[in-house]
Design an enzyme around this catalytic site. Structure first.
Site, PDB file in Angstrom:
ATOM      1  N   LYS A  43     -12.292 -24.333 -29.178  1.00  0.00           N
ATOM      2  CA  LYS A  43     -11.111 -23.346 -29.367  1.00  0.00           C
ATOM      3  C   LYS A  43     -10.620 -23.593 -28.969  1.00  0.00           C
ATOM      4  O   LYS A  43     -10.119 -23.327 -27.815  1.00  0.00           O
ATOM      5  CB  LYS A  43     -11.839 -22.000 -28.739  1.00  0.00           C
ATOM      6  CG  LYS A  43     -11.519 -21.191 -28.878  1.00  0.00           C
ATOM      7  CD  LYS A  43     -12.739 -19.552 -27.766  1.00  0.00           C
ATOM      8  CE  LYS A  43     -12.343 -19.710 -26.130  1.00  0.00           C
ATOM      9  NZ  LYS A  43     -10.910 -19.091 -25.692  1.00  0.00           N
ATOM     10  N   ASP A 103      -8.208 -18.955 -30.803  1.00  0.00           N
ATOM     11  CA  ASP A 103      -8.944 -17.651 -30.252  1.00  0.00           C
ATOM     12  C   ASP A 103      -7.621 -16.401 -30.953  1.00  0.00           C
ATOM     13  O   ASP A 103      -7.016 -16.542 -29.504  1.00  0.00           O
ATOM     14  CB  ASP A 103      -9.051 -17.799 -28.823  1.00  0.00           C
ATOM     15  CG  ASP A 103      -9.711 -16.363 -28.435  1.00  0.00           C
ATOM     16  OD1 ASP A 103      -9.979 -15.144 -28.828  1.00  0.00           O
ATOM     17  OD2 ASP A 103     -10.106 -16.889 -27.285  1.00  0.00           O
ATOM     18  N   LYS A 106      -7.207 -13.600 -31.803  1.00  0.00           N
ATOM     19  CA  LYS A 106      -7.665 -12.487 -30.945  1.00  0.00           C
ATOM     20  C   LYS A 106      -6.161 -11.295 -31.539  1.00  0.00           C
ATOM     21  O   LYS A 106      -5.710 -10.538 -31.140  1.00  0.00           O
ATOM     22  CB  LYS A 106      -7.301 -12.528 -29.471  1.00  0.00           C
ATOM     23  CG  LYS A 106      -8.166 -12.734 -28.695  1.00  0.00           C
ATOM     24  CD  LYS A 106      -8.169 -12.563 -26.856  1.00  0.00           C
ATOM     25  CE  LYS A 106      -9.538 -12.796 -26.003  1.00  0.00           C
ATOM     26  NZ  LYS A 106      -9.520 -14.544 -26.003  1.00  0.00           N
ATOM     27  N   ASP A 142      -3.648  -5.450 -34.472  1.00  0.00           N
ATOM     28  CA  ASP A 142      -2.476  -5.221 -34.838  1.00  0.00           C
ATOM     29  C   ASP A 142      -2.955  -4.592 -36.361  1.00  0.00           C
ATOM     30  O   ASP A 142      -3.924  -4.666 -36.621  1.00  0.00           O
ATOM     31  CB  ASP A 142      -1.195  -6.001 -35.462  1.00  0.00           C
ATOM     32  CG  ASP A 142      -0.373  -5.773 -34.695  1.00  0.00           C
ATOM     33  OD1 ASP A 142       0.717  -4.082 -35.985  1.00  0.00           O
ATOM     34  OD2 ASP A 142       0.899  -6.323 -34.290  1.00  0.00           O
ATOM     35  N   THR A 155       0.568  -6.792 -40.883  1.00  0.00           N
ATOM     36  CA  THR A 155       0.736  -7.778 -39.724  1.00  0.00           C
ATOM     37  C   THR A 155       0.250  -8.664 -39.321  1.00  0.00           C
ATOM     38  O   THR A 155       0.353  -9.958 -39.620  1.00  0.00           O
ATOM     39  CB  THR A 155       1.072  -6.772 -37.945  1.00  0.00           C
ATOM     40  OG1 THR A 155       2.102  -5.838 -38.644  1.00  0.00           O
ATOM     41  CG2 THR A 155       2.013  -8.050 -37.687  1.00  0.00           C
ATOM     42  N   GLN A 171     -15.054 -12.678 -15.087  1.00  0.00           N
ATOM     43  CA  GLN A 171     -16.132 -12.265 -14.859  1.00  0.00           C
ATOM     44  C   GLN A 171     -17.467 -13.243 -16.153  1.00  0.00           C
ATOM     45  O   GLN A 171     -17.518 -13.717 -16.659  1.00  0.00           O
ATOM     46  CB  GLN A 171     -17.371 -11.396 -15.334  1.00  0.00           C
ATOM     47  CG  GLN A 171     -16.769 -10.106 -14.464  1.00  0.00           C
ATOM     48  CD  GLN A 171     -16.645  -8.596 -14.736  1.00  0.00           C
ATOM     49  OE1 GLN A 171     -17.263  -8.089 -14.010  1.00  0.00           O
ATOM     50  NE2 GLN A 171     -16.601  -8.214 -16.013  1.00  0.00           N
ATOM     51  N   TYR A 172     -18.201 -14.543 -14.811  1.00  0.00           N
ATOM     52  CA  TYR A 172     -18.940 -16.252 -15.382  1.00  0.00           C
ATOM     53  C   TYR A 172     -20.126 -15.905 -14.587  1.00  0.00           C
ATOM     54  O   TYR A 172     -20.913 -15.047 -13.471  1.00  0.00           O
ATOM     55  CB  TYR A 172     -18.702 -16.942 -14.802  1.00  0.00           C
ATOM     56  CG  TYR A 172     -17.351 -17.860 -14.875  1.00  0.00           C
ATOM     57  CD1 TYR A 172     -16.657 -17.843 -16.609  1.00  0.00           C
ATOM     58  CD2 TYR A 172     -16.147 -18.233 -13.813  1.00  0.00           C
ATOM     59  CE1 TYR A 172     -15.668 -18.517 -16.577  1.00  0.00           C
ATOM     60  CE2 TYR A 172     -15.860 -18.576 -13.829  1.00  0.00           C
ATOM     61  CZ  TYR A 172     -14.939 -18.927 -15.712  1.00  0.00           C
ATOM     62  OH  TYR A 172     -13.621 -19.391 -15.707  1.00  0.00           O
ATOM     63  N   GLY A 213     -14.814 -22.373 -20.664  1.00  0.00           N
ATOM     64  CA  GLY A 213     -13.703 -23.062 -20.466  1.00  0.00           C
ATOM     65  C   GLY A 213     -13.396 -24.489 -19.703  1.00  0.00           C
ATOM     66  O   GLY A 213     -14.202 -25.131 -19.173  1.00  0.00           O
ATOM     67  N   ARG A 214     -13.156 -23.703 -17.788  1.00  0.00           N
ATOM     68  CA  ARG A 214     -12.623 -24.399 -16.970  1.00  0.00           C
ATOM     69  C   ARG A 214     -14.003 -25.402 -15.901  1.00  0.00           C
ATOM     70  O   ARG A 214     -13.979 -25.976 -15.353  1.00  0.00           O
ATOM     71  CB  ARG A 214     -11.989 -23.080 -16.303  1.00  0.00           C
ATOM     72  CG  ARG A 214     -10.430 -23.088 -16.413  1.00  0.00           C
ATOM     73  CD  ARG A 214     -10.002 -22.070 -15.647  1.00  0.00           C
ATOM     74  NE  ARG A 214     -10.584 -21.049 -16.603  1.00  0.00           N
ATOM     75  CZ  ARG A 214     -10.376 -19.611 -15.621  1.00  0.00           C
ATOM     76  NH1 ARG A 214      -9.629 -18.642 -14.828  1.00  0.00           N
ATOM     77  NH2 ARG A 214     -10.955 -18.514 -16.277  1.00  0.00           N
TER      78      ARG A 214
HETATM   79  P1  5BU Z   1     -13.025 -20.040 -19.541  1.00  0.00           P
HETATM   80  O1  5BU Z   1     -12.145 -21.001 -18.554  1.00  0.00           O
HETATM   81  O2  5BU Z   1     -14.941 -20.598 -18.835  1.00  0.00           O
HETATM   82  O3  5BU Z   1     -12.537 -18.885 -18.324  1.00  0.00           O
HETATM   83  O4  5BU Z   1     -11.848 -19.253 -20.731  1.00  0.00           O
HETATM   84  C1  5BU Z   1     -12.495 -18.832 -21.023  1.00  0.00           C
HETATM   85  C2  5BU Z   1     -12.185 -19.184 -22.797  1.00  0.00           C
HETATM   86  O5  5BU Z   1     -13.027 -17.520 -23.217  1.00  0.00           O
HETATM   87  C3  5BU Z   1     -11.009 -18.277 -22.781  1.00  0.00           C
HETATM   88  O6  5BU Z   1     -10.327 -18.912 -23.397  1.00  0.00           O
HETATM   89  C4  5BU Z   1     -10.413 -16.684 -23.037  1.00  0.00           C
HETATM   90  O7  5BU Z   1      -9.349 -16.883 -23.384  1.00  0.00           O
HETATM   91  C5  5BU Z   1     -11.901 -16.232 -23.951  1.00  0.00           C
HETATM   92  N1  5BU Z   1     -12.110 -15.302 -23.768  1.00  0.00           N
HETATM   93  C6  5BU Z   1     -12.739 -14.661 -22.330  1.00  0.00           C
HETATM   94  O8  5BU Z   1     -12.816 -15.556 -21.674  1.00  0.00           O
HETATM   95  N2  5BU Z   1     -13.655 -13.689 -22.072  1.00  0.00           N
HETATM   96  C7  5BU Z   1     -13.094 -12.933 -23.052  1.00  0.00           C
HETATM   97  O9  5BU Z   1     -13.860 -11.693 -23.690  1.00  0.00           O
HETATM   98  C8  5BU Z   1     -13.288 -13.722 -24.858  1.00  0.00           C
HETATM   99  C9  5BU Z   1     -12.291 -14.429 -24.531  1.00  0.00           C
HETATM  100 BR1  5BU Z   1     -12.845 -12.015 -25.916  1.00  0.00          BR
END
Ligand code: 5BU
Length: 465
Positions: free
Chosen positions: A274, A306, A308, A311, A315, A416-417, A435-436
């Site tokens: 993504k 991603d 998102k 609109d 558009t 929030q994780y 991601g991170r």
């Molecule tokens: P992270 O580094 O694991 O926090 O990245 C999460 C990714 O998922 C990041 O690219 C956000 O833009 C994306 N994301 C998210 O974290 N939460 C959401 O509700 C949505 C997308 Br929709």
């Protein structure tokens, strides 16, 4: 015959409208063999008398199943016989015929045609109800030494037939589910709101549609994808099975070279990557999409932009097709808010859409009520393959969950994780987006593997419970 210039979904729609025009699908009051009064009636047999539509249908069905997976085609008698023949002529593969009753004289053969034991055979059926007639046909083919893995049907009446076959290990591709068909006809103003509701009510009453308590049951990715008409849902499910992975890597980098580098390390463990193309400082609209496509094909994963979208429809269509990103040219899937309503999301019909139902950030305005309304839009929109969700999705939509991290509870900006285990067991998530948790690791390749393994184990557990 001239090849149609319409895309897959447009041709599906064209086919349904034809069926309606020629009374292949009828709405009204019909007494079934069982004596039950039904508000609709479907009989695909007359289709064989219209060669143009038969060819169109053959093309559509062939597009549902990867052609390298079968050598022969067999139609279940009688309605699917002309359909299978048309498919064979179109794709230049041989067909075989399964007799309804075995011949009582001569060779007493059950299967007619030239085939060798060990060949793979695609089975074609017009309508799947309970799956009974298919379950009767398949052993006859298999006892001749033929391998049957794939079945393609025109219409799934959603009466547990697909599940019955899946339980026996077959893959079922359906061109339409009954609900999808109803939604298309309603969107085309071919049936009234009342006719739509009558049929849905009838299906529910016959317990043919997934009953309310069943909808809470955990469905596998493969099961959900086989009920979806979108090839990207099926492709994603296939990759997931092959790699035993539910992991989507969120490569939130601002330099393209960093994306290439992380892909190299994680490619074997992910089903998709993504990206946010609009944060890549040096995004080159020609070179980078080509490069991404090439490495995605090689690494057997999909590309999710991603974006998102959020609109008005016009558009959004421009954002998908124009500008420096030209997203439609390279992405397999995009994310989109449903905030602009159903018509706005329909403008993205040329690409697989994952609708955002709820967000992971603290204080997000995506309430339960909003999420339910967004889910309703996604469910009734053909090209929506799933939802981005922080809650359980009780429908056939694939559930994608970001906000997953094994070591952290959140960041200073409101993210929030939750853990992979939590989201698979509590939310019935199908794919996690990380991601991170991976890209900030000192050994991203190893960390991605760990996420994949933990996620896959938690996913398997969730299927059993
Ligand atoms: P992270 O580094 O694991 O926090 O990245 C999460 C990714 O998922 C990041 O690219 C956000 O833009 C994306 N994301 C998210 O974290 N939460 C959401 O509700 C949505 C997308 Br929709």
């Amino acid at each position: 015959m001239k090849k149609s210039t319409l895309n897959f979904n447009e041709r599906k729609r064209e086919f349904l409208l034809f069926c309606l025009e020629f009374n292949i699908i009828q709405f009204g009051e019909f007494t079934l063999k069982s004596g039950v009064i039904s508000p609709f009636y479907i009989d695909l047999r007359p289709l064989a008398t219209n060669s143009r539509m038969l060819r169109r249908l053959a093309d559509l069905l062939l597009e549902c199943v990867p052609s390298e997976e079968y050598e022969l085609i067999c139609g279940v008698p009688y309605a699917a016989l002309p359909i299978a023949t048309a498919m064979g002529l179109t794709c230049d593969k041989n067909i075989i015929i399964k007799r309804k009753e075995a011949k009582k004289y001569g060779t007493k053969k059950n299967i007619e045609g030239l085939f060798k034991s060990g060949q793979s055979c695609l089975v074609v059926e017009d309508v799947i109800t309970s799956g009974k007639s298919l379950l009767e046909t398949l052993p006859d083919l298999e006892s001749e030494g033929l391998t049957v893995k794939n079945i393609v049907v025109v219409l799934d009446r959603m009466q547990q037939g697909v599940e019955a076959l899946q339980n026996k290990g077959y893959t079922v591709y359906s061109l339409f589910t009954l609900m999808e068909m109803l939604h298309i006809l309603k969107a085309e103003n071919q049936i009234t709101e009342k006719e739509f509701e009558d049929v849905v009510g009838f299906i529910n009453q016959q317990s043919t549609l997934t009953p309310a308590n069943k909808s809470l049951e955990r469905k596998s990715i493969i099961e959900k994808a086989s009920n979806s008409s979108h090839p990207i849902a099926k492709k994603l499910a296939k990759i997931s099975e092959e790699k035993e992975s539910n992991l989507i890597l969120s490569a939130d980098y601002t330099e393209f070279s960093e994306i290439e580098k992380i892909i190299e390390e994680c490619k074997d463990d992910i089903v998709a990557i993504k990206i946010h193309a609009d944060i890549i400082r040096d995004f080159d609209s020609k070179f980078h999409p080509e490069k991404l496509r090439e490495i995605a094909n090689k690494g057997n994963f999909l590309l999710l932009e991603d974006r998102k979208f959020g609109d008005i429809g016009n558009t959004q269509k421009l954002q998908l097709t124009q500008g420096p990103m030209k997203i439609l040219d390279w992405a397999d899937m995009v994310t989109a808010h449903a905030i602009g309503g159903k018509k706005a999301i329909q403008q993205l019909e040329d690409i697989a859409v994952i609708a955002i139902l709820s967000m992971s950030s603290e204080g997000a305005l995506t309430t339960d009520e909003y999420a339910a309304a967004a889910e309703e839009i996604a469910l009734s929109t053909e090209h929506c393959i799933g939802g981005v969700s922080q809650n359980k999705i009780n429908s056939q939509l694939l559930c994608f969950t970001p906000g997953v991290n094994m070591d952290s509870k959140g960041d200073a900006s409101g993210q929030q994780y939750r853990t992979p285990e939590y989201v698979f067991s509590e939310l019935h998530t199908d794919f996690i987006i990380v991601g991170r948790g991976i890209i900030n690791s000192s050994t991203p390749g190893e960390t991605a593997k760990m996420y994949r393994k933990r996620a896959w184990a938690a996913y398997q557990d969730s299927l059993l419970s």
